[in-house]
Write a protein that holds these residues in place. Structure first.
Motif, PDB file in Angstrom:
ATOM      1  N   THR A   1     -20.967 -16.732  43.531  1.00  0.00           N
ATOM      2  CA  THR A   1     -20.382 -15.600  42.811  1.00  0.00           C
ATOM      3  C   THR A   1     -19.707 -15.832  41.321  1.00  0.00           C
ATOM      4  O   THR A   1     -19.455 -16.981  40.945  1.00  0.00           O
ATOM      5  CB  THR A   1     -18.911 -15.207  43.593  1.00  0.00           C
ATOM      6  OG1 THR A   1     -19.157 -14.965  45.017  1.00  0.00           O
ATOM      7  CG2 THR A   1     -18.189 -13.924  43.043  1.00  0.00           C
ATOM      8  N   VAL A   2     -20.188 -14.926  40.476  1.00  0.00           N
ATOM      9  CA  VAL A   2     -19.679 -14.848  39.047  1.00  0.00           C
ATOM     10  C   VAL A   2     -18.759 -13.635  38.735  1.00  0.00           C
ATOM     11  O   VAL A   2     -18.845 -12.470  38.924  1.00  0.00           O
ATOM     12  CB  VAL A   2     -21.089 -14.760  38.078  1.00  0.00           C
ATOM     13  CG1 VAL A   2     -20.955 -14.533  36.885  1.00  0.00           C
ATOM     14  CG2 VAL A   2     -22.178 -15.725  38.689  1.00  0.00           C
TER      15      VAL A   2
ATOM     16  N   VAL B   1     -22.410 -11.229  43.189  1.00  0.00           N
ATOM     17  CA  VAL B   1     -22.734 -12.167  44.118  1.00  0.00           C
ATOM     18  C   VAL B   1     -24.170 -12.329  44.256  1.00  0.00           C
ATOM     19  O   VAL B   1     -24.995 -11.324  43.985  1.00  0.00           O
ATOM     20  CB  VAL B   1     -22.197 -12.019  45.416  1.00  0.00           C
ATOM     21  CG1 VAL B   1     -20.563 -12.086  45.519  1.00  0.00           C
ATOM     22  CG2 VAL B   1     -22.427 -10.788  46.148  1.00  0.00           C
ATOM     23  N   TYR B   2     -24.819 -13.635  44.343  1.00  0.00           N
ATOM     24  CA  TYR B   2     -26.315 -13.547  44.560  1.00  0.00           C
ATOM     25  C   TYR B   2     -26.660 -14.555  45.626  1.00  0.00           C
ATOM     26  O   TYR B   2     -25.798 -15.723  46.057  1.00  0.00           O
ATOM     27  CB  TYR B   2     -26.894 -14.279  43.238  1.00  0.00           C
ATOM     28  CG  TYR B   2     -26.500 -15.577  42.963  1.00  0.00           C
ATOM     29  CD1 TYR B   2     -27.087 -16.670  43.256  1.00  0.00           C
ATOM     30  CD2 TYR B   2     -25.398 -15.857  42.218  1.00  0.00           C
ATOM     31  CE1 TYR B   2     -26.618 -17.912  43.070  1.00  0.00           C
ATOM     32  CE2 TYR B   2     -24.868 -17.068  41.808  1.00  0.00           C
ATOM     33  CZ  TYR B   2     -25.638 -17.986  42.430  1.00  0.00           C
ATOM     34  OH  TYR B   2     -25.181 -19.312  41.991  1.00  0.00           O
TER      35      TYR B   2
ATOM     36  N   VAL C   1     -28.062  -9.329  46.604  1.00  0.00           N
ATOM     37  CA  VAL C   1     -27.177  -9.267  45.358  1.00  0.00           C
ATOM     38  C   VAL C   1     -26.386  -8.085  45.419  1.00  0.00           C
ATOM     39  O   VAL C   1     -26.779  -6.874  45.944  1.00  0.00           O
ATOM     40  CB  VAL C   1     -28.262  -9.087  44.278  1.00  0.00           C
ATOM     41  CG1 VAL C   1     -27.430  -8.780  42.831  1.00  0.00           C
ATOM     42  CG2 VAL C   1     -28.868 -10.524  44.069  1.00  0.00           C
ATOM     43  N   ALA C   2     -25.122  -7.906  45.130  1.00  0.00           N
ATOM     44  CA  ALA C   2     -24.084  -7.293  45.090  1.00  0.00           C
ATOM     45  C   ALA C   2     -23.260  -7.454  43.637  1.00  0.00           C
ATOM     46  O   ALA C   2     -23.128  -8.438  43.344  1.00  0.00           O
ATOM     47  CB  ALA C   2     -23.236  -7.113  46.459  1.00  0.00           C
ATOM     48  N   ALA C   3     -22.476  -5.950  43.354  1.00  0.00           N
ATOM     49  CA  ALA C   3     -22.014  -6.121  42.338  1.00  0.00           C
ATOM     50  C   ALA C   3     -20.891  -5.007  42.158  1.00  0.00           C
ATOM     51  O   ALA C   3     -21.047  -3.997  42.582  1.00  0.00           O
ATOM     52  CB  ALA C   3     -22.604  -6.231  40.969  1.00  0.00           C
TER      53      ALA C   3
ATOM     54  N   THR D   1     -35.404 -12.630  45.645  1.00  0.00           N
ATOM     55  CA  THR D   1     -35.362 -14.221  45.847  1.00  0.00           C
ATOM     56  C   THR D   1     -34.740 -14.778  44.694  1.00  0.00           C
ATOM     57  O   THR D   1     -34.316 -14.245  43.813  1.00  0.00           O
ATOM     58  CB  THR D   1     -36.953 -14.794  45.546  1.00  0.00           C
ATOM     59  OG1 THR D   1     -37.554 -14.206  44.395  1.00  0.00           O
ATOM     60  CG2 THR D   1     -37.771 -14.113  46.891  1.00  0.00           C
ATOM     61  N   MET D   2     -34.145 -15.928  44.836  1.00  0.00           N
ATOM     62  CA  MET D   2     -33.334 -16.693  43.843  1.00  0.00           C
ATOM     63  C   MET D   2     -34.151 -17.346  42.995  1.00  0.00           C
ATOM     64  O   MET D   2     -34.765 -18.260  43.150  1.00  0.00           O
ATOM     65  CB  MET D   2     -32.324 -17.529  44.530  1.00  0.00           C
ATOM     66  CG  MET D   2     -31.305 -16.623  45.431  1.00  0.00           C
ATOM     67  SD  MET D   2     -30.265 -15.726  44.286  1.00  0.00           S
ATOM     68  CE  MET D   2     -30.729 -14.163  44.514  1.00  0.00           C
TER      69      MET D   2
END
Length: 339
Positions: free
Chosen positions: A202-203, A274-275, A280-282, A296-297
């Motif tokens: 999480t950023v 978040v990844y 992925v969500a923001a 994919t990461m």
């Protein structure tokens, strides 16, 4: 310039008490502009004949602190037209009062210990070849009271004047005695990522942009985790519409480009994303969470704050705080930390 007490500064019906108090940087280099006791006079300090270009956007900025006077009048003036660009500032409440002349934006920013940074963004009229940079003492908040009877002792603390091309005030850089300097960008880059989780995390960033970006088509980066152009996940602001977005590329394939919400110039925003594999969500400022489930990461090696992988697309704003969690927090938690 830091100092108000040098030969290039014109002083009208006032004196300078040099190095009177601690400046915003902690050094005792801030001067007090003191009115004299003449009657019905302007009390002005001014740097004259700064070379400038016509039809060009500039930002004049300065740091001021109340000594005895609640209000302060700060202007720049384009010549030969004499066009005024400025505003009145309330140093008790940290607010902008009446704006004067031709201005694009006028701001006041609290920088601590009673100091404020005042900034005026303006565009010079056609034919302009120089700019004056002026401080005027004010008896009270009425525009008529820049011409008054002085008492010989009252004044305002002043430090760190700066005039620069562009539509925002960049961080202060010392340039004494009217000299000009070229500054480097304020960017942070590190490859020390032992704390970073490649698979999920999480950023969080608390940030502001100086002004709502004009249509330009660029994508200034707020924060970037990357290993170059083909492996990265980033937050950016679109210059065309001020939208904040999260972007993910893995193996050179653009997988996520989710718009969150628009940023407002001069406003502190909190954004988090978040990844995780296929997750992925923001969210911005506790608003609706945007999601993408087909991702994919990338494997990243570098953290950059304020620019992208090649140091381009630099953010025209401030980063107040960055936080990182080596896990994917819940959507509800994301909304809580950004509210």
């Amino acid at each position: 310039s830091e100092s108000c007490n040098h030969a290039l500064l014109f002083k009208q019906n006032c004196t300078i008490s040099a190095n009177a108090v601690a400046a915003p940087d902690g050094t005792t280099t801030a001067d007090k502009v003191v009115e004299n006791n003449d009657t019905n006079r302007y009390h002005v300090t001014r740097i004259e004949e700064i070379a400038a270009s016509a039809s060009t956007t500039y930002t004049g900025s300065t740091f001021v602190k109340k000594a005895d006077k609640r209000f302060h009048y700060f202007i720049c003036r384009s010549y030969p037209s004499g066009t005024v660009h400025g505003g009145y500032f309330d140093l008790d409440n940290g607010t902008v009062g009446t704006q004067s002349g031709n201005v694009d934006e006028v701001t006041i920013t609290d920088v601590g210990d009673g100091w404020y940074r005042l900034a005026i963004v303006f565009t010079t009229p056609g034919g302009t070849d120089e700019i004056d940079f002026e401080h005027l003492l004010v008896l009270n908040g009425d525009v008529k009271d820049i011409r008054y009877n002085g008492d010989g002792s009252s004044g305002t603390y002043v430090w760190g004047g700066q005039l620069e091309a562009g539509a925002s005030a960049t961080s202060y850089i010392k340039a004494d005695s009217g000299s000009s300097v070229t500054r480097t960008a304020d960017l942070l880059t590190t490859t020390s990522l032992s704390w970073y989780n490649q698979t999920n995390g999480t950023v969080f960033v608390e940030f502001s942009v100086h002004a709502t970006p004009n249509a330009g088509g660029g994508f200034p980066n707020i924060i970037s985790f990357d290993a170059g152009a083909n492996e990265r996940h980033i937050l950016f602001v679109t210059e065309s519409d001020s939208n904040v977005a999260v972007f993910v590329t893995d193996g050179g394939v653009n997988l996520v480009n989710e718009v969150i919400d628009p940023a407002v110039g001069g406003t502190i925003h909190k954004v988090a994303y978040v990844y995780k594999l296929n997750d992925v969500a923001a969210t911005l400022d506790g608003g609706t969470v945007v999601t993408d489930t087909g991702v994919t990461m990338p494997t990243v090696t570098t953290l950059r704050i304020g620019s992208r992988y090649d140091s381009a697309e630099q953010l025209n704003g401030h980063i107040r705080r960055v936080r990182y969690w080596p896990r994917r927090i819940s959507d509800a938690e994301m909304q809580t930390i950004t509210t």
